[in-house]
Design a protein around this motif. Sequence first.
Motif, PDB file in Angstrom:
ATOM      1  N   LEU A  55      21.301  18.063  21.474  1.00  0.00           N
ATOM      2  CA  LEU A  55      22.208  18.663  20.541  1.00  0.00           C
ATOM      3  C   LEU A  55      21.476  20.391  20.312  1.00  0.00           C
ATOM      4  CD1 LEU A  55      22.624  16.311  17.611  1.00  0.00           C
ATOM      5  CD2 LEU A  55      24.392  17.372  19.273  1.00  0.00           C
ATOM      6  N   LYS A  56      22.481  21.332  20.280  1.00  0.00           N
ATOM      7  CA  LYS A  56      22.006  22.447  19.943  1.00  0.00           C
ATOM      8  C   LYS A  56      22.889  22.878  18.543  1.00  0.00           C
ATOM      9  CE  LYS A  56      22.342  27.453  20.810  1.00  0.00           C
ATOM     10  NZ  LYS A  56      23.278  28.331  21.691  1.00  0.00           N
ATOM     11  N   ILE A  57      21.923  22.938  17.630  1.00  0.00           N
ATOM     12  CA  ILE A  57      22.824  22.965  16.259  1.00  0.00           C
ATOM     13  C   ILE A  57      22.297  24.011  15.112  1.00  0.00           C
ATOM     14  CG2 ILE A  57      23.036  20.519  16.067  1.00  0.00           C
ATOM     15  CD1 ILE A  57      21.007  20.071  13.970  1.00  0.00           C
ATOM     16  N   PRO A  58      23.025  24.560  14.445  1.00  0.00           N
ATOM     17  CA  PRO A  58      22.690  25.438  13.255  1.00  0.00           C
ATOM     18  C   PRO A  58      21.618  24.942  12.356  1.00  0.00           C
ATOM     19  CG  PRO A  58      24.948  25.408  13.311  1.00  0.00           C
ATOM     20  CD  PRO A  58      24.567  24.044  14.041  1.00  0.00           C
ATOM     21  N   TYR A  59      20.920  26.063  11.800  1.00  0.00           N
ATOM     22  CA  TYR A  59      19.591  25.479  10.752  1.00  0.00           C
ATOM     23  C   TYR A  59      20.472  24.675   9.622  1.00  0.00           C
ATOM     24  CZ  TYR A  59      16.166  25.486   7.306  1.00  0.00           C
ATOM     25  OH  TYR A  59      15.345  25.208   6.462  1.00  0.00           O
ATOM     26  N   PRO A  60      20.049  23.304   9.588  1.00  0.00           N
ATOM     27  CA  PRO A  60      20.695  22.629   8.423  1.00  0.00           C
ATOM     28  C   PRO A  60      20.474  23.078   7.132  1.00  0.00           C
ATOM     29  CG  PRO A  60      19.579  21.107  10.063  1.00  0.00           C
ATOM     30  CD  PRO A  60      19.005  22.567  10.222  1.00  0.00           C
ATOM     31  N   GLY A  61      19.541  23.794   6.755  1.00  0.00           N
ATOM     32  CA  GLY A  61      19.351  24.497   5.324  1.00  0.00           C
ATOM     33  C   GLY A  61      18.273  24.081   4.469  1.00  0.00           C
ATOM     34  N   SER A  62      17.382  22.891   4.918  1.00  0.00           N
ATOM     35  CA  SER A  62      16.328  22.740   4.313  1.00  0.00           C
ATOM     36  C   SER A  62      15.519  21.630   5.148  1.00  0.00           C
ATOM     37  CB  SER A  62      16.836  21.916   2.923  1.00  0.00           C
ATOM     38  OG  SER A  62      17.461  20.552   3.150  1.00  0.00           O
ATOM     39  N   ALA A  63      14.356  21.404   4.480  1.00  0.00           N
ATOM     40  CA  ALA A  63      13.470  20.235   5.358  1.00  0.00           C
ATOM     41  C   ALA A  63      14.134  18.708   5.228  1.00  0.00           C
ATOM     42  CB  ALA A  63      12.111  20.166   4.419  1.00  0.00           C
ATOM     43  N   GLU A  64      14.698  18.551   3.878  1.00  0.00           N
ATOM     44  CA  GLU A  64      15.383  17.134   3.849  1.00  0.00           C
ATOM     45  C   GLU A  64      16.402  17.148   4.612  1.00  0.00           C
ATOM     46  OE1 GLU A  64      14.851  19.292   1.425  1.00  0.00           O
ATOM     47  OE2 GLU A  64      13.168  18.216   0.370  1.00  0.00           O
ATOM     48  N   ALA A  65      17.374  18.190   5.040  1.00  0.00           N
ATOM     49  CA  ALA A  65      18.525  18.292   5.787  1.00  0.00           C
ATOM     50  C   ALA A  65      18.123  18.165   7.518  1.00  0.00           C
ATOM     51  CB  ALA A  65      19.449  19.312   5.652  1.00  0.00           C
ATOM     52  N   CYS A  66      17.154  18.644   7.533  1.00  0.00           N
ATOM     53  CA  CYS A  66      16.359  18.815   8.806  1.00  0.00           C
ATOM     54  C   CYS A  66      16.046  17.159   9.291  1.00  0.00           C
ATOM     55  CB  CYS A  66      15.351  19.703   9.175  1.00  0.00           C
ATOM     56  SG  CYS A  66      15.773  21.446   9.440  1.00  0.00           S
ATOM     57  N   ALA A  67      15.215  16.569   8.254  1.00  0.00           N
ATOM     58  CA  ALA A  67      14.719  15.129   8.600  1.00  0.00           C
ATOM     59  C   ALA A  67      16.084  14.340   8.598  1.00  0.00           C
ATOM     60  CB  ALA A  67      14.268  14.760   7.368  1.00  0.00           C
ATOM     61  N   ALA A  68      17.185  14.568   8.010  1.00  0.00           N
ATOM     62  CA  ALA A  68      18.386  13.712   8.018  1.00  0.00           C
ATOM     63  C   ALA A  68      18.945  13.848   9.503  1.00  0.00           C
ATOM     64  CB  ALA A  68      19.260  14.100   7.001  1.00  0.00           C
ATOM     65  N   ILE A  69      18.941  15.094  10.025  1.00  0.00           N
ATOM     66  CA  ILE A  69      19.203  15.181  11.442  1.00  0.00           C
ATOM     67  C   ILE A  69      18.551  14.310  12.473  1.00  0.00           C
ATOM     68  CG2 ILE A  69      19.921  16.769  13.334  1.00  0.00           C
ATOM     69  CD1 ILE A  69      21.768  16.871  10.964  1.00  0.00           C
ATOM     70  N   THR A  70      17.205  14.562  12.204  1.00  0.00           N
ATOM     71  CA  THR A  70      16.216  13.630  12.948  1.00  0.00           C
ATOM     72  C   THR A  70      16.618  12.166  12.846  1.00  0.00           C
ATOM     73  OG1 THR A  70      14.609  15.450  12.894  1.00  0.00           O
ATOM     74  CG2 THR A  70      13.757  13.318  13.565  1.00  0.00           C
ATOM     75  N   ARG A  71      16.672  11.871  11.640  1.00  0.00           N
ATOM     76  CA  ARG A  71      16.896  10.397  11.715  1.00  0.00           C
ATOM     77  C   ARG A  71      18.361   9.861  12.310  1.00  0.00           C
ATOM     78  NH1 ARG A  71      15.081  11.374   6.359  1.00  0.00           N
ATOM     79  NH2 ARG A  71      17.237  11.809   5.424  1.00  0.00           N
ATOM     80  N   LEU A  72      19.177  10.767  12.041  1.00  0.00           N
ATOM     81  CA  LEU A  72      20.608  10.570  12.686  1.00  0.00           C
ATOM     82  C   LEU A  72      20.577  10.527  14.160  1.00  0.00           C
ATOM     83  CD1 LEU A  72      23.780  10.559  12.078  1.00  0.00           C
ATOM     84  CD2 LEU A  72      23.691  12.771  12.283  1.00  0.00           C
ATOM     85  N   SER A  73      19.757  11.526  14.808  1.00  0.00           N
ATOM     86  CA  SER A  73      20.078  11.798  16.281  1.00  0.00           C
ATOM     87  C   SER A  73      18.971  10.570  17.039  1.00  0.00           C
ATOM     88  CB  SER A  73      19.508  13.000  16.675  1.00  0.00           C
ATOM     89  OG  SER A  73      17.960  13.497  15.977  1.00  0.00           O
TER      90      SER A  73
END
Length: 302
Positions: A206-224
């Motif tokens: 995946l190549k994605i926009p910055y999700p906006g926060s540390a919590e949102a980045c961590a959520a992407i990592t868990r999801l992916s």
Amino acid sequence: MTAMTTAERRGYQQICGPDGAMMVIAADQRGGMRQALTSDPAEQKTISNAMLGETKADITRYLASVAGCILVDPLCAVPMLVDDGVLDRQTALLIGLDASGWDTSAEDYRVSVMCEGITARRVRELGGTGGKIMIYLRSDTPAANVENLATLDAVVADFAAEDMLLVVEFLTYQLEGESKEDYKARTAELIEGGSRLCLEHGAKLLKIPYPGSAEACAAITRLSGIVPWAVLSAGVDHQTFLGQVEIAMANGASGVIAGRSLWKDCISLDRAVTRERLTTIAVPRLREIQAVIARHRVAAAA
């Protein structure tokens, strides 16, 4: 989620640095690059694909050779970068499938458009390490995504048939009648939702926009899960992007695919100016990003 095949993983290794993190220079833009070259709309119209190709060649020489991978389009940049010996033999090559801009549906949804004739086989013929597709998604509005997800499905199947690496990028956007404030408030949710859709439709990278926060980045990592993700720069200024990279890498990102934040204020219709600015401004910016990535890769390995 589906694991990469051996061939796909080999392609992924090639677009990563020795530390296993992605550091890809994005130079597949056409409209955005014309705007960066000149603010005069009339002058922008005089910039040919060949002129854009020369700018992309300079970005490849001065930035991609340091980063290790370049992402370019098939209209302006290849096969010239390969045939003219611009691309270093050790620099990986990603080729974008998406056309510049978008179509608009009757409902005012963005419809992604692909470059005609650019298949996985053609990417291979052009010397590509892999391909990149970009689609527009609104995960909260299923009707907006029907055509774009159908395009994604077809491209994923095509690259799977050729056993070739595919980077899946998506962008979200403001709907007609939606206020800027409401859209901004939903951005993190839309990025997570768009990532989920791409994963459900077979994305392995995946190549994605910055999700906006540390919590949102961590959520992407868990999801992916096993699927690596890279953060894109979206044209923000360098210092802003550097902070985003710091947060993304600290929370599970696998690297960066960045373009305009590195070179948008460095390119010029005067190629001598472009080369000087790429050397004195863009390369030091790239080194700063690489230092952030390296620090977090070392910490993760410890």
